[in-house]
Design an enzyme around this catalytic site. Structure first.
Site, PDB file in Angstrom:
ATOM      1  N   ASN A   1       8.970  36.309  37.866  1.00  0.00           N
ATOM      2  CA  ASN A   1       9.078  35.903  36.465  1.00  0.00           C
ATOM      3  C   ASN A   1       7.803  35.137  36.114  1.00  0.00           C
ATOM      4  O   ASN A   1       6.924  34.964  36.955  1.00  0.00           O
ATOM      5  CB  ASN A   1      10.360  35.088  36.213  1.00  0.00           C
ATOM      6  N   ARG A   2       7.706  34.662  34.878  1.00  0.00           N
ATOM      7  CA  ARG A   2       6.455  34.018  34.436  1.00  0.00           C
ATOM      8  C   ARG A   2       6.095  32.809  35.280  1.00  0.00           C
ATOM      9  O   ARG A   2       4.957  32.644  35.703  1.00  0.00           O
ATOM     10  CB  ARG A   2       6.589  33.601  32.964  1.00  0.00           C
ATOM     11  N   ALA A   3       7.089  31.938  35.529  1.00  0.00           N
ATOM     12  CA  ALA A   3       6.817  30.704  36.282  1.00  0.00           C
ATOM     13  C   ALA A   3       6.379  31.030  37.710  1.00  0.00           C
ATOM     14  O   ALA A   3       5.453  30.411  38.246  1.00  0.00           O
ATOM     15  CB  ALA A   3       8.060  29.811  36.299  1.00  0.00           C
ATOM     16  N   GLU A   4       7.039  32.025  38.321  1.00  0.00           N
ATOM     17  CA  GLU A   4       6.701  32.401  39.700  1.00  0.00           C
ATOM     18  C   GLU A   4       5.292  32.989  39.771  1.00  0.00           C
ATOM     19  O   GLU A   4       4.524  32.675  40.682  1.00  0.00           O
ATOM     20  CB  GLU A   4       7.728  33.421  40.228  1.00  0.00           C
TER      21      GLU A   4
ATOM     22  N   ASP B   1      18.142  39.071  39.463  1.00  0.00           N
ATOM     23  CA  ASP B   1      18.889  39.846  40.469  1.00  0.00           C
ATOM     24  C   ASP B   1      19.293  41.201  39.891  1.00  0.00           C
ATOM     25  O   ASP B   1      19.204  42.232  40.550  1.00  0.00           O
ATOM     26  CB  ASP B   1      20.175  39.108  40.881  1.00  0.00           C
TER      27      ASP B   1
END
Length: 309
Positions: free
Chosen positions: A195-198, A263
């Protein structure tokens, strides 16, 4: 693009990774404690659900694919409860047990329709416990169409590189839900789904869409990945591959709970590609599945009927 239920039911997905038991305690909040300024929750009922990689496998099974789950857990009450829960969903379980390990449990206390506190019970394995599963992995590899690694950073996938090499040699598509800031261990996977943060943890902040594209393609080449699928919440998702990129917008709907949406996305991708779709054909459907699941409370799943309605 649609896919028949029969074709999807022939798709065999092997999920490997860290599992956890999600416990929910629901209660009534009628007063504040006289001992401290905290609400008193009178527990009225409990619920238990599959968490972590077990929820990923459950998503693949709910969609109609055949799911298997390879993991290592403790030899405790939570692990037996979790295995029974997983088996009940029709997922084939391959649980290795390690007495030194404490099965991860996330206990959420819910009062007045909101989460009041979450308590985590876990420990990090001293050694690479999934390495003991290499023989099982090698055996299961041949029987599956898609391999999905669900990394929750709990230590279960420290040696994922060897498994990726094995899956790559066997010609299987490899899907990875990544964790942490070091993606080098995911080299040569088919697709990773941050995701964006990851992603920001790995490539740093981006100043524009062009900057993002340049950085992601550089990462993709460096790690020898076929593709990177960036999930972007309200902005939908973007697949970066050798042909450039494919962006699909989020479907506007009420967002009730984003828990487990990642998920659902990766389980849908793996199930569809395992059934014969290309990554680009699968992305719009995975996006749709993610959109459906955020409209449900808690870690939820999507059925074949909902996705292809």
């Amino acid at each position: 693009m649609s896919m028949t239920k029969n074709k999807l039911s022939a798709s065999r997905v092997l999920v490997v990774g860290d599992v956890m038991l999600d416990r929910y305690w629901y209660g009534a909040v009628d007063r504040i404690s006289p001992e401290a300024p905290v609400p008193v929750v009178r527990i009225t009922h409990e619920e238990e659900r599959c968490g972590g990689a077990a929820n990923v496998a459950f998503n693949a099974a709910t969609l109609g694919a055949q799911a298997s789950l390879l993991t290592v857990v403790g030899d405790d009450e939570a692990s037996h409860k979790l295995e029974a829960l997983v088996a009940k969903t029709g997922i084939r379980t391959h649980f290795g047990r390690d007495a030194d390990l404490k099965t991860t449990v996330k206990l959420r206390v819910i009062g007045r329709q909101q989460q009041l506190i979450r308590l985590d019970f876990e420990n990090t394995p001293k050694s690479e416990v999934l390495a003991t599963q290499t023989a099982s992995f090698t055996r299961l590899l041949a029987e599956h169409d898609a391999i999905l690694f669900s990394d929750y950073g709990k230590g279960g996938l420290a040696h994922v590189s060897d498994m990726i090499a094995g899956a790559r040699a066997a010609g299987k598509p490899i899907f990875i839900d990544p964790k942490g800031s070091d993606y080098s261990r995911y080299q040569q996977a088919t697709v990773i789904t941050p995701n964006r943060a990851e992603l920001q943890q790995v490539i740093g902040a981006w100043t524009s869409e062009d900057d993002l594209h340049a950085k992601v393609h550089a990462l993709r080449k460096q790690l020898q990945l076929d593709a990177v699928l960036l999930t972007r919440s309200e902005e939908g998702m973007t697949l970066f591959d050798a042909d450039g990129h494919l962006h699909v917008s989020a479907q506007a709907r009420e967002v009730f709970d984003v828990t487990g949406a990642g998920d659902t996305v990766i389980a849908t991708m793996a199930s569809l590609v395992g059934a014969g779709m290309t990554l680009r054909e699968a992305v719009p459907l995975a996006n749709r599945a993610g959109g459906i699941v955020v409209g449900k409370f808690g870690t939820a799943t999507v059925s074949y009927e909902e996705l292809f309605a």
